[in-house]
Design a protein around this motif. Structure first.
Motif, PDB file in Angstrom:
ATOM      1  N   LYS A  48      66.362 -33.632 -42.636  1.00  0.00           N
ATOM      2  CA  LYS A  48      66.530 -32.177 -42.523  1.00  0.00           C
ATOM      3  C   LYS A  48      67.394 -31.611 -43.635  1.00  0.00           C
ATOM      4  CE  LYS A  48      65.938 -31.635 -37.547  1.00  0.00           C
ATOM      5  NZ  LYS A  48      66.556 -31.138 -36.306  1.00  0.00           N
ATOM      6  N   GLU A  49      67.702 -32.432 -44.599  1.00  0.00           N
ATOM      7  CA  GLU A  49      68.531 -31.999 -45.736  1.00  0.00           C
ATOM      8  C   GLU A  49      69.822 -31.348 -45.266  1.00  0.00           C
ATOM      9  OE1 GLU A  49      68.097 -32.740 -48.755  1.00  0.00           O
ATOM     10  OE2 GLU A  49      66.087 -33.605 -48.618  1.00  0.00           O
ATOM     11  N   ILE A  50      70.493 -32.054 -44.381  1.00  0.00           N
ATOM     12  CA  ILE A  50      71.761 -31.542 -43.859  1.00  0.00           C
ATOM     13  C   ILE A  50      72.818 -31.485 -44.954  1.00  0.00           C
ATOM     14  CG2 ILE A  50      73.626 -32.093 -42.239  1.00  0.00           C
ATOM     15  CD1 ILE A  50      71.588 -33.101 -40.321  1.00  0.00           C
ATOM     16  N   ARG A  51      72.649 -32.337 -45.925  1.00  0.00           N
ATOM     17  CA  ARG A  51      73.637 -32.379 -47.020  1.00  0.00           C
ATOM     18  C   ARG A  51      73.782 -31.037 -47.716  1.00  0.00           C
ATOM     19  NH1 ARG A  51      70.197 -35.650 -51.704  1.00  0.00           N
ATOM     20  NH2 ARG A  51      68.311 -34.401 -51.503  1.00  0.00           N
ATOM     21  N   GLU A  52      72.735 -30.214 -47.619  1.00  0.00           N
ATOM     22  CA  GLU A  52      72.791 -28.905 -48.294  1.00  0.00           C
ATOM     23  C   GLU A  52      73.502 -27.850 -47.455  1.00  0.00           C
ATOM     24  OE1 GLU A  52      68.808 -27.810 -49.083  1.00  0.00           O
ATOM     25  OE2 GLU A  52      68.362 -29.561 -50.328  1.00  0.00           O
ATOM     26  N   ARG A  53      73.788 -28.207 -46.215  1.00  0.00           N
ATOM     27  CA  ARG A  53      74.307 -27.192 -45.306  1.00  0.00           C
ATOM     28  C   ARG A  53      75.835 -27.149 -45.242  1.00  0.00           C
ATOM     29  NH1 ARG A  53      71.259 -27.921 -39.649  1.00  0.00           N
ATOM     30  NH2 ARG A  53      69.302 -28.867 -40.354  1.00  0.00           N
ATOM     31  N   PHE A  54      76.502 -27.946 -46.008  1.00  0.00           N
ATOM     32  CA  PHE A  54      77.963 -27.958 -45.953  1.00  0.00           C
ATOM     33  C   PHE A  54      78.524 -26.542 -46.062  1.00  0.00           C
ATOM     34  CE2 PHE A  54      78.036 -32.541 -46.678  1.00  0.00           C
ATOM     35  CZ  PHE A  54      79.170 -32.896 -45.954  1.00  0.00           C
ATOM     36  N   VAL A  55      79.451 -26.244 -45.170  1.00  0.00           N
ATOM     37  CA  VAL A  55      79.988 -24.892 -45.105  1.00  0.00           C
ATOM     38  C   VAL A  55      80.715 -24.528 -46.398  1.00  0.00           C
ATOM     39  CG1 VAL A  55      82.164 -25.583 -44.064  1.00  0.00           C
ATOM     40  CG2 VAL A  55      81.265 -23.305 -43.628  1.00  0.00           C
TER      41      VAL A  55
ATOM     42  N   SER B 184      66.485 -36.307 -34.416  1.00  0.00           N
ATOM     43  CA  SER B 184      67.411 -35.567 -35.278  1.00  0.00           C
ATOM     44  C   SER B 184      68.838 -35.806 -34.821  1.00  0.00           C
ATOM     45  CB  SER B 184      67.076 -34.089 -35.257  1.00  0.00           C
ATOM     46  OG  SER B 184      67.193 -33.594 -33.949  1.00  0.00           O
ATOM     47  N   GLY B 185      68.998 -36.212 -33.566  1.00  0.00           N
ATOM     48  CA  GLY B 185      70.330 -36.567 -33.090  1.00  0.00           C
ATOM     49  C   GLY B 185      70.912 -37.713 -33.895  1.00  0.00           C
ATOM     50  N   VAL B 186      70.075 -38.654 -34.250  1.00  0.00           N
ATOM     51  CA  VAL B 186      70.520 -39.780 -35.062  1.00  0.00           C
ATOM     52  C   VAL B 186      70.963 -39.279 -36.435  1.00  0.00           C
ATOM     53  CG1 VAL B 186      69.755 -41.860 -36.237  1.00  0.00           C
ATOM     54  CG2 VAL B 186      69.104 -41.477 -33.868  1.00  0.00           C
ATOM     55  N   GLU B 187      70.190 -38.360 -36.978  1.00  0.00           N
ATOM     56  CA  GLU B 187      70.549 -37.823 -38.289  1.00  0.00           C
ATOM     57  C   GLU B 187      71.904 -37.113 -38.210  1.00  0.00           C
ATOM     58  OE1 GLU B 187      67.572 -35.274 -39.879  1.00  0.00           O
ATOM     59  OE2 GLU B 187      68.472 -35.245 -41.874  1.00  0.00           O
ATOM     60  N   TYR B 188      72.074 -36.288 -37.199  1.00  0.00           N
ATOM     61  CA  TYR B 188      73.351 -35.610 -37.009  1.00  0.00           C
ATOM     62  C   TYR B 188      74.475 -36.629 -36.887  1.00  0.00           C
ATOM     63  CZ  TYR B 188      70.722 -31.326 -35.990  1.00  0.00           C
ATOM     64  OH  TYR B 188      69.896 -30.232 -36.058  1.00  0.00           O
ATOM     65  N   GLY B 189      74.213 -37.666 -36.108  1.00  0.00           N
ATOM     66  CA  GLY B 189      75.237 -38.676 -35.873  1.00  0.00           C
ATOM     67  C   GLY B 189      75.672 -39.368 -37.146  1.00  0.00           C
ATOM     68  N   ILE B 190      74.713 -39.772 -37.938  1.00  0.00           N
ATOM     69  CA  ILE B 190      75.044 -40.481 -39.171  1.00  0.00           C
ATOM     70  C   ILE B 190      75.822 -39.573 -40.128  1.00  0.00           C
ATOM     71  CG2 ILE B 190      74.103 -41.664 -41.176  1.00  0.00           C
ATOM     72  CD1 ILE B 190      71.717 -42.476 -39.474  1.00  0.00           C
ATOM     73  N   HIS B 191      75.305 -38.364 -40.304  1.00  0.00           N
ATOM     74  CA  HIS B 191      76.003 -37.436 -41.191  1.00  0.00           C
ATOM     75  C   HIS B 191      77.412 -37.147 -40.684  1.00  0.00           C
ATOM     76  CE1 HIS B 191      72.183 -36.220 -43.290  1.00  0.00           C
ATOM     77  NE2 HIS B 191      73.044 -36.084 -44.263  1.00  0.00           N
TER      78      HIS B 191
ATOM     79  N   GLN C  28      79.234 -28.933 -41.192  1.00  0.00           N
ATOM     80  CA  GLN C  28      77.884 -29.331 -41.595  1.00  0.00           C
ATOM     81  C   GLN C  28      76.816 -28.319 -41.230  1.00  0.00           C
ATOM     82  OE1 GLN C  28      77.618 -34.036 -41.452  1.00  0.00           O
ATOM     83  NE2 GLN C  28      77.799 -33.130 -39.432  1.00  0.00           N
ATOM     84  N   GLY C  29      77.220 -27.250 -40.521  1.00  0.00           N
ATOM     85  CA  GLY C  29      76.227 -26.264 -40.120  1.00  0.00           C
ATOM     86  C   GLY C  29      75.244 -26.812 -39.119  1.00  0.00           C
ATOM     87  N   VAL C  30      75.781 -27.398 -38.060  1.00  0.00           N
ATOM     88  CA  VAL C  30      74.979 -28.073 -37.051  1.00  0.00           C
ATOM     89  C   VAL C  30      75.398 -27.559 -35.666  1.00  0.00           C
ATOM     90  CG1 VAL C  30      75.206 -30.290 -35.852  1.00  0.00           C
ATOM     91  CG2 VAL C  30      74.242 -30.225 -38.153  1.00  0.00           C
ATOM     92  N   PRO C  31      74.448 -27.449 -34.704  1.00  0.00           N
ATOM     93  CA  PRO C  31      74.802 -26.905 -33.389  1.00  0.00           C
ATOM     94  C   PRO C  31      75.911 -27.685 -32.697  1.00  0.00           C
ATOM     95  CG  PRO C  31      72.611 -27.886 -33.369  1.00  0.00           C
ATOM     96  CD  PRO C  31      73.021 -27.759 -34.788  1.00  0.00           C
ATOM     97  N   PHE C  32      76.932 -26.959 -32.277  1.00  0.00           N
ATOM     98  CA  PHE C  32      78.124 -27.593 -31.714  1.00  0.00           C
ATOM     99  C   PHE C  32      77.866 -28.284 -30.388  1.00  0.00           C
ATOM    100  CE2 PHE C  32      81.481 -26.892 -28.526  1.00  0.00           C
ATOM    101  CZ  PHE C  32      82.387 -27.828 -28.966  1.00  0.00           C
TER     102      PHE C  32
ATOM    103  N   PHE D 264      84.806 -31.291 -54.900  1.00  0.00           N
ATOM    104  CA  PHE D 264      84.147 -31.307 -53.580  1.00  0.00           C
ATOM    105  C   PHE D 264      85.089 -31.817 -52.495  1.00  0.00           C
ATOM    106  CE2 PHE D 264      81.266 -33.672 -50.586  1.00  0.00           C
ATOM    107  CZ  PHE D 264      80.789 -32.543 -49.962  1.00  0.00           C
ATOM    108  N   ALA D 265      85.694 -32.955 -52.757  1.00  0.00           N
ATOM    109  CA  ALA D 265      86.613 -33.538 -51.779  1.00  0.00           C
ATOM    110  C   ALA D 265      87.772 -32.584 -51.494  1.00  0.00           C
ATOM    111  CB  ALA D 265      87.146 -34.872 -52.290  1.00  0.00           C
ATOM    112  N   ILE D 266      88.244 -31.937 -52.550  1.00  0.00           N
ATOM    113  CA  ILE D 266      89.381 -31.020 -52.393  1.00  0.00           C
ATOM    114  C   ILE D 266      88.995 -29.819 -51.542  1.00  0.00           C
ATOM    115  CG2 ILE D 266      90.971 -29.529 -53.634  1.00  0.00           C
ATOM    116  CD1 ILE D 266      90.660 -31.450 -56.032  1.00  0.00           C
ATOM    117  N   GLU D 267      87.822 -29.288 -51.778  1.00  0.00           N
ATOM    118  CA  GLU D 267      87.362 -28.129 -51.015  1.00  0.00           C
ATOM    119  C   GLU D 267      87.281 -28.436 -49.525  1.00  0.00           C
ATOM    120  OE1 GLU D 267      83.753 -26.486 -52.514  1.00  0.00           O
ATOM    121  OE2 GLU D 267      84.560 -26.234 -54.539  1.00  0.00           O
TER     122      GLU D 267
END
Lengths: 169, 169
Positions: free
Chosen positions: A95-102, B6-13, B37-41, B154-157
């Motif tokens: 789902k290209e979650i990597r692009e969604r970083f806030v 997609s739960g697995v994808e969320y989990g890994i990310h 990550q812009g993912v449903p809480f 990136f890390a700093i942000e």
DNA sequence: GGAAATCTACTCGGATACCGCGTGTCCGAGTTATGGTGG
DNA sequence: CCACCATAACTCGGACACGCGGTATCCGAGTAGATTTCC
């Protein structure tokens, strides 16, 4: 739910029983195959049109028609069948979650979208390994694994059942 | 549909972003992870209870609580996460069609049911190969594949975003 | 100033709604062999 | 005997019904730190 649908299972079993005990092809109608295995006929019919479009079987229309393996049984792998019926679906849908970083504020930088996602990449490799195994076994292998366990009477009973069936019509 | 949800994808990310640029653990709340990550809480919350039950993360209840990796990042593999969330599901669900042959008359002989079904056997091997790959990569690997592409900013942000978030409360 | 009450922000767990997709069924259309019928 | 026609048994393709499970949301309960209140 399982990845490979029950349609795939039906397909593999069906193509397997289109080989006789000696490993030779055997032309059969969908109705015969369905009844022989105790599987829903209408559903199996749809599966065979997929197998036909994929070039795994050759159809003969009209009365007395049916299907026949398009290739030698050892050249039809489980992967061929699975992909014919389930349409080459991926094990993992990125789902290209990597692009969604806030911290990107809805406009991800190039580096974030560059190349394939790391997770996706691993998943693709995993799927390749899996499919390699499926491509390694043919329906002839499956057929043999059955006949090696079965008594000689099994093959005969199937032949007789088929002959009876065809004699009636 | 894809095999791994997609739960697995969320989990890994999610577990991946619980590691900082140096590869150290970082305690975070589900809300932080979801927003970052812009993912449903709410959905992600359920996923983390699964990860917790599987022993991949340790939960801290109450205000200021959250989750923390239970092990070193290199010891948490993608397979661990997938199985924790999707409950070790098989790629292929054998329906034992071999027992349904019409020539058996609803009472399949022993030899037909003996051992594992040939098709099922191949599928199991295939799944094993697939899972071997997933067990080969840890979230540390995934994390590194991101930071190696990202600029130092990136890390700093991310750190700043987290600090801002925590300062407000 | 210290103890108690209140508030807030978490983790948990259950209930529920939505919806896509796999599974299975039904039906009509086109095709072909077979059998019967009439000239 | 042969041409013609009806029938039966196929493949094909679309439409549709049903149910399950993945995705997501909402809410109440329990927990623990922070803050305020009150004596």
């Amino acid at each position: 739910m399982a990845f490979y649908s029950s349609g795939v299972e039906y397909g593999i079993h069906s193509l397997t029983c289109m080989i006789d005990a000696k490993g030779n092809k055997r032309e059969m109608s969908v109705r015969e195959i369905a009844q022989l295995q105790g599987v829903p006929f209408d559903y199996l019919a749809k599966i065979f049109t997929k197998l036909s479009k994929a070039g795994l079987v050759i159809s003969a229309e009209g009365k007395g028609g049916g299907f026949q393996l398009a290739r030698s049984p050892e050249l039809i792998t489980l992967l061929d069948i699975a992909q014919a019926i389930d349409d080459k679906k991926p094990i993992f849908q990125c789902k290209e979650i990597r692009e969604r970083f806030v911290v990107f504020n809805d406009s991800p930088p190039k580096w974030a979208c560059a190349g394939i996602c790391g997770i996706h990449s691993v998943m693709k490799t995993a799927q390749e390994r899996m499919e390699e195994v499926l491509a390694q076994y043919s329906i002839l292998d499956i057929s043999r694994s059955i006949y090696v366990k079965a008594p000689a009477s099994f093959a005969i009973e199937i032949e007789e059942w088929l002959n009876n069936k065809r004699q009636q019509s």
